[in-house]
Design a protein around this motif. Sequence first.
Motif, mmCIF file in Angstrom:
data_model
loop_
_atom_site.group_PDB
_atom_site.id
_atom_site.type_symbol
_atom_site.label_atom_id
_atom_site.label_comp_id
_atom_site.label_asym_id
_atom_site.label_seq_id
_atom_site.Cartn_x
_atom_site.Cartn_y
_atom_site.Cartn_z
ATOM 1 N N HIS A 72 0.871 -1.000 -0.059
ATOM 2 C CA HIS A 72 -0.148 -0.005 -0.026
ATOM 3 C C HIS A 72 0.851 1.055 0.080
ATOM 4 C CE1 HIS A 72 -3.257 2.717 1.140
ATOM 5 N NE2 HIS A 72 -2.424 3.179 1.697
ATOM 6 N N CYS A 73 0.741 2.024 -1.107
ATOM 7 C CA CYS A 73 1.406 3.357 -1.055
ATOM 8 C C CYS A 73 0.898 4.389 -0.143
ATOM 9 C CB CYS A 73 1.553 3.937 -2.592
ATOM 10 S SG CYS A 73 2.382 5.243 -2.657
ATOM 11 N N ASN A 74 1.778 5.021 0.671
ATOM 12 C CA ASN A 74 1.317 5.871 1.686
ATOM 13 C C ASN A 74 1.332 7.311 1.089
ATOM 14 O OD1 ASN A 74 0.854 4.171 3.920
ATOM 15 N ND2 ASN A 74 3.311 3.863 4.030
ATOM 16 N N ASP A 75 1.829 7.415 -0.243
ATOM 17 C CA ASP A 75 1.868 8.871 -1.122
ATOM 18 C C ASP A 75 0.713 8.919 -1.789
ATOM 19 O OD1 ASP A 75 4.032 9.493 0.153
ATOM 20 O OD2 ASP A 75 5.514 8.525 -0.971
ATOM 21 N N CYS A 76 0.280 7.845 -2.810
ATOM 22 C CA CYS A 76 -0.743 7.837 -3.704
ATOM 23 C C CYS A 76 -1.652 7.104 -3.262
ATOM 24 C CB CYS A 76 -0.097 7.547 -5.061
ATOM 25 S SG CYS A 76 0.217 6.136 -5.339
ATOM 26 N N LYS A 77 -1.744 6.383 -2.276
ATOM 27 C CA LYS A 77 -2.554 5.591 -1.604
ATOM 28 C C LYS A 77 -3.285 4.669 -2.436
ATOM 29 C CE LYS A 77 -2.869 8.864 1.684
ATOM 30 N NZ LYS A 77 -1.804 8.712 2.924
ATOM 31 N N GLN A 88 8.560 -0.926 -3.598
ATOM 32 C CA GLN A 88 8.401 0.324 -4.301
ATOM 33 C C GLN A 88 7.314 0.530 -5.003
ATOM 34 O OE1 GLN A 88 10.950 1.161 -7.661
ATOM 35 N NE2 GLN A 88 11.296 3.243 -6.975
ATOM 36 N N CYS A 89 6.355 1.496 -4.760
ATOM 37 C CA CYS A 89 4.951 1.764 -5.687
ATOM 38 C C CYS A 89 5.078 1.314 -7.188
ATOM 39 C CB CYS A 89 4.525 2.956 -5.077
ATOM 40 S SG CYS A 89 2.930 3.367 -6.018
ATOM 41 N N LYS A 90 4.326 0.961 -7.732
ATOM 42 C CA LYS A 90 4.338 0.761 -9.162
ATOM 43 C C LYS A 90 3.762 1.967 -9.979
ATOM 44 C CE LYS A 90 1.177 -2.920 -10.307
ATOM 45 N NZ LYS A 90 0.849 -4.166 -10.678
ATOM 46 N N TYR A 91 3.150 2.878 -9.101
ATOM 47 C CA TYR A 91 2.380 3.596 -9.712
ATOM 48 C C TYR A 91 3.327 5.169 -9.709
ATOM 49 C CZ TYR A 91 -1.204 0.457 -9.727
ATOM 50 O OH TYR A 91 -2.119 -0.575 -9.917
ATOM 51 N N CYS A 92 3.594 5.533 -8.392
ATOM 52 C CA CYS A 92 4.264 6.762 -8.119
ATOM 53 C C CYS A 92 5.880 6.678 -8.099
ATOM 54 C CB CYS A 92 3.844 7.577 -7.241
ATOM 55 S SG CYS A 92 4.048 7.066 -5.629
ATOM 56 N N HIS A 93 6.135 5.200 -8.070
ATOM 57 C CA HIS A 93 7.582 4.680 -7.720
ATOM 58 C C HIS A 93 8.253 5.270 -6.476
ATOM 59 C CE1 HIS A 93 7.669 3.294 -11.819
ATOM 60 N NE2 HIS A 93 7.254 4.571 -12.230
HETATM 61 ZN ZN LIG Z 1 2.544 5.330 -5.046
#
Ligand SMILES: [Zn+2]
Length: 113
Positions: A72-77, A88-93
């Motif tokens: 779960h990405c804490n930046d882009c949720k 590593q988030c695959k959407y916002c990296h």
């Molecule tokens: Zn993200």
Amino acid sequence: MHEYSIVQALLEQCENLAKEHHAQKITKVVTKIGKLSGVEPHLLEVAFETFKEKTVCDGAEFVMNLQDLILHCNDCKRESEQHEIRYQCKYCHGTNVSVVDGEEMYLMSLEME
Ligand SMILES: [Zn+2]
């Protein structure tokens, strides 16, 4: 071996649950194995088959569901599924991520008689 101690803990858990539910025996054990849990499915199965004799799980079917790493990405949720070990988030990296699933091994369900 790592898998042996896991199975012994699992069998203990099964014994306790069977007692709790006044079951005579367990016919099916369903587990979920995170791909990052470090558990080797084949070795786990061998260990289970070896240790289940004379326990409440004697004769039980052993099912393993392999679980990918879910972050779960804490930046882009957003949540992303990782097929490799990469935090590593695959959407916002971004790397500000929390692990939702895939790191542990769990007992999912039991079928009893
Ligand atoms: Zn993200």
